[in-house]
Design an enzyme around this catalytic site. Structure first.
Site, PDB file in Angstrom:
ATOM      1  N   ASP A   1       1.115  -1.003  -0.587  1.00 41.71           N
ATOM      2  CA  ASP A   1       0.767   0.273  -0.156  1.00 41.71           C
ATOM      3  C   ASP A   1       1.014   1.074  -0.081  1.00 41.71           C
ATOM      4  O   ASP A   1       1.729   1.249   0.856  1.00 41.71           O
ATOM      5  CB  ASP A   1      -0.573  -0.265   1.408  1.00 41.71           C
ATOM      6  CG  ASP A   1      -2.062   0.449   1.298  1.00 41.71           C
ATOM      7  OD1 ASP A   1      -3.242   0.854   1.271  1.00 41.71           O
ATOM      8  OD2 ASP A   1      -1.375   2.066   1.462  1.00 41.71           O
ATOM      9  N   LEU A   2       0.917   2.313  -1.023  1.00 42.99           N
ATOM     10  CA  LEU A   2       1.615   3.562  -0.774  1.00 42.99           C
ATOM     11  C   LEU A   2       1.208   4.997   0.187  1.00 42.99           C
ATOM     12  O   LEU A   2      -0.151   4.621  -0.229  1.00 42.99           O
ATOM     13  CB  LEU A   2       1.660   3.669  -2.481  1.00 42.99           C
ATOM     14  CG  LEU A   2       1.982   3.342  -3.433  1.00 42.99           C
ATOM     15  CD1 LEU A   2       2.038   3.825  -4.752  1.00 42.99           C
ATOM     16  CD2 LEU A   2       3.166   2.532  -3.142  1.00 42.99           C
TER      17      LEU A   2
ATOM     18  N   ASP B   1      -4.300   2.696  -5.137  1.00 45.08           N
ATOM     19  CA  ASP B   1      -2.776   2.553  -4.535  1.00 45.08           C
ATOM     20  C   ASP B   1      -2.198   1.036  -3.761  1.00 45.08           C
ATOM     21  O   ASP B   1      -1.528   1.225  -2.610  1.00 45.08           O
ATOM     22  CB  ASP B   1      -2.640   3.372  -3.631  1.00 45.08           C
ATOM     23  CG  ASP B   1      -3.075   3.928  -2.320  1.00 45.08           C
ATOM     24  OD1 ASP B   1      -2.234   4.664  -1.787  1.00 45.08           O
ATOM     25  OD2 ASP B   1      -4.031   3.207  -3.093  1.00 45.08           O
TER      26      ASP B   1
END
Lengths: 345, 788
Positions: B379-380, B432
């Site tokens: 996960d960004l 993301d």
């Protein structure tokens, strides 16, 4: 046809200076020697007209042109019939022929008043000795033939003689009037038709037919065996009577009432009936003579031959031809015609 | 029905009908011809029959004449008694007949009969197989009829029921002249009859009857016409022979023909059917079949398209090329769609659908072979910020760049770790969120090494051509078989691990673990409970006294929320409040707390005996300060609590930076009379600007800060700090006062208020000791062990 031609020739011969005596006869039934001797003696000729069948002979006698036949050898029955009709010269009118009285009286009785007994004999089976080792002893030899005999049997075309074996085998009279008897006899013979080679008289057959060698046994009169052997050129034929009996026949010599040469005829007859001539003639044709005196002059061998002079026990079992009624004759005629027709088909 | 069968279905009826029609035509023709033929034959047979008959009748007539002319006959008639004439006539007839070989007859007879004086048979001669036969009655009748009819001559046919017949030719002659008598003297004459059986005629007749199953009759008129063939021929003036053939004969002949025709037709039919079938198969059906097979093989043999065999010739060829085109397009379209379906269009990585399916497959395989699978969930962090601040274009570019970099990294790691590239799969799961699936790895370190390498992408933030961005990654890793057996288990556990990583500071890797699971479970439970419970049932407030350091009197209480969950037991505010704040539940909680606190002012006032400052904690992450103000106002009014007695504590940990908006909203509250306190000063990010600008009345030093600050080496910081705050008009409250020494010191440096366990644990109203603060220290200390 033969008869017609012969008769015509005889007619022509009428124009010869020397007379010709015309004798209606069986073949080989008058010795050549006897004829020629008499011819020399008399200066006349003898001509024979042959028949091989009683019927034919009777036919000729009935239908012949007059004055052609002088002497006829006929059977005892015909002798009676034609005698009654007046066709024959009665023996009482036989002038200058005293020798005829030497004939056995019982035989004379058979011939009657219009003819003299000529020769006599029996009726039986002529057989090839070389093909049939054991002499036939019964009429069944012909009526129920073995395989070796089938197809080699000869019967006759005579309204008495054809049926005689069957009738004798059935112990009936050969002269029977009974339709039932005749029917039986007819059926018996009809049954063996496939095995019968010919109805022609044996001597004629052997003489003329190509198949002569095929004939092993045939109905015959005693004496026929000699002619047969002569015709065949070898001594293979023999004759025998059988146990059921035989027919005692007498051939009679008659002079035709309308013959123009009666005197010549009687001369000839007288010559013929002299013992010596009779003996020679009889022996020559191998048939029994009715003249005892002549018999005495014959050879021992001839006199002892039982086929020619049968013994008493055979003679006692013999029948004789009789005059049959017209209806009987016609019927028997039809029977023989039928048999022959059936045989031919 | 396939083509071959269809061909048969077409061929067979057509041929059948054709051959049937042909056969029927031929048959009808044959029937006619046969009929005519048979009629002709029959006519011929009749003619033959009549001819044969006529031969006999003619012969008979002639011979009778001959007989009558014979001398033998005349002699017989003339000398009737002489039997020899009879015999002679018979012999003569016999001899003559024998020479007529052609007129073979089984029976001939000649009869002469006189009628006067009475009927008497004068002569009857028969030549037949039966010498005992006599003239038949029927024959007798003929001459009787002749006499009575007075006809001098004629012939008739006598037939008996055994099939025997005779032609009887009769005449009457005068017995003297042997010629026909004058009519009047007919009866004096004699009848002469010659009868002959027409044996050949009879044989012929029998043959005809046998051959044709016919009935042959003689008679005057032809019999009634019945069905079948007929032929008739005259036999004489009044007589004719009729042959009637029953229809069954013709039928029989035709039956044979029918059967033959049928068999031939059948054979031809079968033969031509087979031939036609084979030819159609070979030249028409076979190419189609081949095409069918070819089409099928594309599917089964996984060919890309069919082989073109017919070079576009004819229908089949065109069919082929059309199919080829269509299939090609479809194929391409399908592949494109597949690609779209399986890949994320932006990053070109696999999408969630694909990844899910892949994981399923890998799971099945791993189950079979006892293999490993690692699901690395990336996960960004702060990506949303980038998107909001710089726009979606930049955001997309960033994602694309990350995807590419991720790909590279993974490939490198594969090489290094010796993993088959086929065993690692990359996917973009959501906006993301990314995933890396690894299978068939021997080394248990591999997933973390990969995760490390991924993290290393963000060493100095994320740098790409658009710039540098403060994006990092939170990575959660779950493993098969340890962390789950199904796709959903692995996914959710990786997700939780990732969330854990995010929660514990971001930019880190977290492995899923059971504690994590428990933690998360707990979190979920709290979330759930908070959302379903009735606050009145499970919440209660506890109060912590604020003691004036100078007067040593309780001047106020801080209201603290306590939750005793029916399901979960006591849940500490440290636990549930962040969760509530994260889920937006704080609005409701705050509202409840506000109401319950304000409501309790009266009671507390009663207990204390005087007014006091009620300090309520509020989440400063509230979006709608206005609503809060309105709500508080109405509550104060409702419960009749003067607003200046209500203090709102804003925890400054949630303020990241000073914002004008927050400032404005605080002012609104101030205007309403509420007091504002800045809470947890010293451990957060309070900017000095906030200190200056915010309309706060009080500032509360955080316990942790104070503890650290109270260390002798740090202590010196405190006094100026207090002075600073006071210089800004803020009353300084120090939290976490636990020792008397601390109290003394803090008092000495000028703190306005003191709060801490020294003065008592937070307690419910009823449990508060309001008389002497500080005295309870010991008790309080002792009570520390138990949570309240």
């Amino acid at each position: 046809m033969k008869l017609v031609v012969t008769l015509m020739l005889v007619c022509l011969c009428d124009f010869a200076l020397a007379d010709t005596l015309t004798i209606l006869n069986w073949e080989d039934y008058l010795s050549e020697k006897t004829i020629s001797t008499w011819e020399k003696r008399s200066g006349h000729q003898v001509a024979q007209v042959y028949f091989d069948n009683d019927e034919d002979r009777d036919n000729v006698l009935v239908t012949h042109k007059e004055q052609v036949i002088d002497i006829a050898i006929i059977d005892e029955v015909a002798s009676n019939i034609f005698g009654q009709k007046g066709s024959l010269l009665p023996i009482s009118s036989y002038t200058n022929a005293p020798n005829i009285s030497s004939v056995d009286s019982s035989l004379q009785q058979i011939c009657g008043k219009n003819s003299v007994p000529y020769l006599w004999g029996t009726f039986g089976i002529a057989y090839r000795k070389d093909k049939i080792p054991v002499p036939p002893s019964s009429w069944n030899f012909l009526l129920q033939p073995n395989d070796n005999v089938k197809g080699h049997i000869g019967l006759m075309d005579d309204f008495t003689d054809t049926l005689a074996p069957a009738l004798m085998q059935m112990n009936k009279s050969i002269n029977t009037e009974l339709r039932s008897d005749l029917k039986q006899a007819f059926d018996m013979i009809k049954a063996i038709l496939p095995d019968v080679l010919t109805f022609e008289y044996g001597i004629t057959f052997v003489n003329a037919d190509k198949r002569r060698n095929e004939l092993y046994a045939a109905l015959a009169y005693s004496g026929d065996q000699f002619s047969l052997n002569e015709k065949m050129g070898k001594d293979v034929w023999a004759f025998t009577t059988v146990q059921e009996g035989t027919i005692f026949w007498v051939d009679c010599l008659a002079v035709m009432a309308d013959s123009p040469r009666k005197d010549i005829a009687l001369d000839f007859i007288n010559y013929l009936y002299s013992s010596q001539v009779a003996a020679e003639n009889s022996e020559a044709v191998r048939v029994a003579t009715p003249i005892d005196a002549a018999k005495a002059l014959q050879s021992q061998e001839f006199r002892d031959d039982e086929a020619i002079y049968p013994p008493v026990h055979i003679l006692s079992k013999s029948q004789q031809y009789e005059v049959l009624s017209p209806g009987n004759i016609l019927l028997r005629n039809r029977i023989t015609s039928s048999l022959i027709k059936l045989h031919e088909s | 029905m396939n083509l071959s069968k269809r061909a048969l279905v077409v061929i067979i009826p057509v041929l059948l009908v054709s051959y049937c029609v042909a056969a029927l035509s031929v048959y009808s023709l044959l029937e006619n011809t046969t009929k005519r033929l048979e009629q002709s034959r029959l006519d011929l047979a009749a003619t033959e029959l009549a001819a044969s008959f006529n031969q006999y009748s003619t012969f008979g007539e002639n011979y009778l004449l001959t007989l009558v002319g014979k001398p033998a006959f005349r002699r017989m008639i003339g000398e009737h008694e002489n039997v020899y004439h009879h015999v002679a006539l018979g012999s003569s007839i016999e001899a003559t007949i024998r020479s007529f070989k052609q007129h073979q007859s089984n029976k001939l007879s000649f009869a002469v009969v006189e009628m006067k004086p009475k009927e008497k048979e004068l002569y009857y001669f028969e030549l037949s197989d039966d010498p005992f036969a006599v003239m038949s009655e029927a024959q007798k009748q003929t001459y009787r009829d002749m006499f009575s009819a007075k006809s001098p001559s004629g012939w008739s046919l006598i037939e008996d029921k055994h099939g025997k017949a005779e032609i009887v030719i009769s005449g009457i002659i005068d017995r003297t002249t042997y010629r026909r008598p004058i009519r009047t003297l007919l009866n004096d004459g004699i009848a002469v009859q010659f009868s002959i059986e027409p044996s050949n005629y009879l044989v012929l007749k029998q043959k005809i009857e046998d051959n044709y199953q016919a009935i042959v009759t003689t008679g005057g008129a032809a019999p009634k016409k019945i069905a079948g063939l007929h032929a008739s021929q005259r036999l004489g003036k009044d007589l004719a022979v009729h042959i009637a053939v029953p229809p069954s004969y013709l039928d029989g002949r035709l039956a044979a023909t029918r059967v033959l025709l049928f068999i031939i037709s059948l054979l031809f039919f079968i033969f031509s059917s087979l031939l036609l079938y084979r030819l159609i198969n070979r030249y028409i059906t076979a190419p189609i079949k081949a095409l069918e097979v070819e089409l099928g093989s594309v599917q089964t043999d996984n060919k890309s398209n069919i082989n073109l065999r017919h070079s576009g010739q004819g229908e089949v060829g065109r069919l082929e090329s059309t199919f080829h085109k269509i299939y090609g397009e479809l194929s391409r379209s399908y592949l494109k769609t597949k690609e779209l379906a399986e890949h994320d269009p932006l990053t070109k990585l696999h999408n969630l659908t694909y990844v899910s399916e892949l994981v399923q497959e890998r799971l099945i395989e791993a189950r079979k072979n006892d293999g490993n699978i690692a699901l690395i969930y990336i996960d960004l962090d702060n990506f949303k910020l980038v998107n909001d601040k710089y726009g979606h274009e930049v955001g997309d570019a960033l994602l694309k760049a990350f995807a590419a970099r991720l790909n590279n990294v993974i490939r490198q790691v594969d090489l290094v770790c010796g993993i088959n590239p086929a065993d690692t799969t990359l996917g973009r799961i959501a906006g993301d969120e990314f995933a890396v699936i690894i299978s068939h790895f021997e080394d248990k370190d591999v997933p973390s090494r990969i995760a490390q390498r991924v993290l290393s992408i963000f060493d100095k933030g994320f740098v790409f051509e658009q710039g540098t961005f403060p994006v990092s990654a939170s990575i959660g890793i779950s493993l098969y078989p340890e962390d789950g057996h199904t796709l959903s288990q692995l996914l959710s556990n990786a997700d939780h691990a990732m969330y854990q990583a995010k929660n514990s500071g971001k930019n880190k890797i977290s492995f899923y673990s059971k504690e994590l699971a428990l933690k998360l479970r707990r979190r979920m439970d709290i979330e759930r409970e908070l959302s379903v419970i009735d606050f009145d049932d499970e919440f209660h407030l506890v109060y912590m006294p604020l003691v004036c350091s100078k007067s040593n009197q309780i001047d106020g209480f801080e209201v603290l929320l306590r939750w005793t969950s029916a399901k979960l037991g006591f849940v500490g505010p440290d636990e549930f409040i962040p969760i509530a704040e994260a889920n937006g539940m704080f609005v409701n909680i705050d509202a409840w707390v506000s109401e319950a606190a304000i409501k309790s002012y009266k009671v507390l006032k009663q207990r204390l005996g005087r007014d006091f400052r009620l300090s309520i904690n509020l989440s400063s992450a509230q979006l709608n300060m206005n609503l809060v103000a309105v709500g508080l106002n109405s509550l104060a009014e409702q419960y009749q609590v003067p607003t200046q007695n209500i203090q709102l504590e804003m925890t400054e940990t949630l303020n990241v930076e000073y914002s004008k908006q927050a400032d404005a909203l605080l002012n609104v509250l101030c205007d309403s009379g509420f007091k504002i306190a800045i809470d947890d000063f010293g451990t957060g990010y309070t900017a000095l600007l906030q200190l200056v600008e915010y309309p706060a009345h009080m500032i509360k030093f955080d316990k942790e800060f104070v503890d650290k600050a109270m260390h002798p080496q740090n202590r010196s910081m405190l006094e100026p700090l207090v002075s600073l705050c006071q210089s800004q008009g803020l009353e300084v409250t120090v939290e976490g006062v636990e020792t008397e020494e601390g109290v003394n010191y803090l008092r000495s440096i000028g703190c306005d208020y003191l709060q801490g366990y020294y003065f008592g644990l937070p307690a419910k109203i009823d449990d508060l000791d309001l008389v002497s603060p500080g005295k309870h220290y010991k008790t309080a200390k002792a009570g520390l062990a138990q949570p309240q």
